[in-house]
Design an enzyme around this catalytic site. Structure first.
Site, PDB file in Angstrom:
ATOM      1  CG  HIS A 154      -1.957  -1.061   1.212  1.00 22.25           C
ATOM      2  ND1 HIS A 154      -2.900  -1.201   0.207  1.00 22.25           N
ATOM      3  CD2 HIS A 154      -2.186  -2.091   2.075  1.00 22.25           C
ATOM      4  CE1 HIS A 154      -3.663  -2.256   0.467  1.00 22.25           C
ATOM      5  NE2 HIS A 154      -3.255  -2.827   1.582  1.00 22.25           N
ATOM      6  CG  ASP A 190      -2.770  -8.419   0.784  1.00 24.42           C
ATOM      7  OD1 ASP A 190      -2.100  -8.769   1.766  1.00 24.42           O
ATOM      8  OD2 ASP A 190      -3.790  -7.688   0.873  1.00 24.42           O
ATOM      9  CG  HIS A 192      -6.541  -5.291   1.691  1.00 24.05           C
ATOM     10  ND1 HIS A 192      -5.979  -6.113   2.648  1.00 24.05           N
ATOM     11  CD2 HIS A 192      -7.719  -4.855   2.201  1.00 24.05           C
ATOM     12  CE1 HIS A 192      -6.782  -6.159   3.712  1.00 24.05           C
ATOM     13  NE2 HIS A 192      -7.848  -5.424   3.469  1.00 24.05           N
ATOM     14  CG  ASP A 279      -4.906 -10.041   3.509  1.00 27.74           C
ATOM     15  OD1 ASP A 279      -4.526 -10.646   2.491  1.00 27.74           O
ATOM     16  OD2 ASP A 279      -4.678  -8.822   3.716  1.00 27.74           O
ATOM     17  CE1 TYR A 318      -2.706  -7.400   8.791  1.00 31.84           C
ATOM     18  CE2 TYR A 318      -4.214  -7.980   6.999  1.00 31.84           C
ATOM     19  CZ  TYR A 318      -3.119  -7.276   7.465  1.00 31.84           C
ATOM     20  OH  TYR A 318      -2.422  -6.457   6.615  1.00 31.84           O
TER      21      TYR A 318
HETATM   22  C1  SP5 Z   1      -1.076  -5.097   3.967  1.00 31.98           C
HETATM   23  C2  SP5 Z   1      -2.538  -5.114   4.241  1.00 31.98           C
HETATM   24  O1  SP5 Z   1      -3.161  -6.169   4.191  1.00 31.98           O
HETATM   25  N1  SP5 Z   1      -3.105  -3.956   4.603  1.00 31.98           N
HETATM   26  C3  SP5 Z   1      -4.508  -3.883   4.869  1.00 31.98           C
HETATM   27  C4  SP5 Z   1      -4.914  -2.549   5.382  1.00 31.98           C
HETATM   28  C5  SP5 Z   1      -6.390  -2.504   5.659  1.00 31.98           C
HETATM   29  N2  SP5 Z   1      -6.711  -1.416   6.513  1.00 31.98           N
HETATM   30  C6  SP5 Z   1      -8.100  -1.089   6.547  1.00 31.98           C
HETATM   31  C7  SP5 Z   1      -8.921  -2.060   7.340  1.00 31.98           C
HETATM   32  C8  SP5 Z   1      -8.660  -1.830   8.797  1.00 31.98           C
HETATM   33  C9  SP5 Z   1      -9.403  -2.799   9.645  1.00 31.98           C
HETATM   34  N3  SP5 Z   1      -8.843  -2.720  10.951  1.00 31.98           N
HETATM   35  C10 SP5 Z   1      -9.455  -3.564  11.936  1.00 31.98           C
HETATM   36  C11 SP5 Z   1      -8.558  -3.632  13.143  1.00 31.98           C
HETATM   37  C12 SP5 Z   1      -9.097  -4.584  14.156  1.00 31.98           C
HETATM   38  N4  SP5 Z   1      -8.219  -4.663  15.299  1.00 31.98           N
HETATM   39 ZN    ZN Z   2      -4.158  -7.127   2.725  1.00 26.31          ZN
END
Ligand code: SP5
Ligand code: ZN
Length: 334
Positions: A154, A190, A192, A279, A318
């Protein structure tokens, strides 16, 4: 297969991220790196390639920001992690910014990537791991892997975001170009879209970027990764986006990856870099695909069947309790 990791990659540990209007625990934890290491038998320390390969991709002002932001934050009387609160969405131009809040907005794309005293060091060694895996492949290994944490896809030339600070895939691709490989392909699987990698090579014809990911109509990073984004200028046709819906299982994911690999084969690269995110796993807490652990071996076998020299770099993933076995499954396919 050689695997690279440096313990300094564990140091970066933001407390919280701003998401859905609330501060929540940071998802991209040091425990992820421990899980990646636990999934493989042994890792070796990377060699230090210095800052030059990073500066070959990233803006010098941005790199200076990464190195000094935390000290500037402390000097401004702040505590906790560095986060911006204003972003230059329209008047984005060269200004002599001095206040930490101005810099934090200028050099970031989201509110979910706090910067700590250790972010630069961890991202630096994550990048050295990637460059060391590239060295192994340039020296003749068929495939090598770097456990890249923090991840990179990103991060753009002059912005952090999505838990990423330095774009390891982009730095490795540029280093491969500088080592004399005429054409490099990046396959990003990935969950995303890798907006930073796409941005960096958007107008370049020498690096092909293909991504299979959750439809940005529903998922982060929203503004990138739509199917009509194909690159521009010399890069027109060397960006390929294959968005997929929530609930995607291996059949559709594998078919999309096959489309990406076909396009990469036509590009005829001398090297393949894989941005591997786990993920896409069915149990991922922040994502919505449904791949199973054994599916990753199949994806890797399809990639290996291209016969291309391959550098594997980790990105997201994650479901920490399953991360090691998902990585192990993927690597077993090579
Ligand atoms: C490298 C990668 O997979 N980055 C992904 C970034 C996504 N960020 C936005 C989603 C955030 C969701 N956060 C939830 C946290 C729960 N502890
Ligand atoms: Zn990701």
């Amino acid at each position: 297969m050689r695997l690279f990791f440096d313990p300094r990659q564990l140091d970066h540990a933001p407390a919280q991220e701003l998401h859905n209007g609330a501060f929540v625990p940071y998802a991209e934890t040091p425990a992820r790196a421990q899980a990646l290491c636990a999934g493989v038998h042994a890792t070796e320390s990377p060699t230090d390639h210095g800052e030059a390969p990073i500066l070959a991709v990233h803006d010098a002002g941005y790199v200076a920001y990464l190195k000094t932001a935390y000290d500037r934050w402390l000097a401004a009387g702040r505590s906790g992690d560095v986060m911006g609160y204003i972003w230059p969405v329209v008047r984005r131009r060269a200004l002599d910014l001095t206040r930490i809040d101005a810099l934090a907005g200028r050099y970031s794309m989201d509110s979910s990537t706090p910067l700590t005293a250790d972010s630069w060091t961890s991202a630096y060694w994550s990048t050295q791991s990637a460059l060391s895996a590239l060295d192994a492949v340039l020296a003749g290994d068929r495939v090598a892997t770097a456990l890249c944490r923090p991840p990179g896809h990103h991060a753009g030339a002059d912005y952090l975001g999505g838990y990423c600070f330095i774009n390891q895939a982009a730095v490795a691709a540029q280093a491969a170009r500088d080592a004399g490989i005429a054409r490099v392909a990046i396959l990003d699987i990935d969950y995303h879209h890798g907006n930073g990698t796409q941005d960096i090579f958007w107008d370049r014809g020498d690096v092909f970027y293909a991504s299979v990911h959750a439809d940005p109509a529903t998922d982060f990073p929203f503004y990138w990764g739509h199917a009509d984004e194909v690159g521009e200028g010399a890069g027109e046709g060397t960006t390929l986006n294959l968005p997929l819906p929530h609930g995607t299982t291996i059949a559709a994911f594998r078919a999309a990856q096959a489309t990406a690999l076909d396009a990469i084969a036509r590009f005829d690269p001398g090297l393949l870099i894989v941005s591997f995110g786990a993920d896409t796993f069915e149990g991922d807490p922040i994502a919505n695909f449904a791949l199973k652990t054994s599916d990753y071996a199949m994806l890797a076998r399809d990639i290996a069947a291209t016969g291309l020299p391959t550098v594997v770099l980790t990105e997201g993933g994650y479901a920490v309790d399953n991360l090691g076995e998902n990585l192990a499954s993927f690597l077993s396919g090579f």
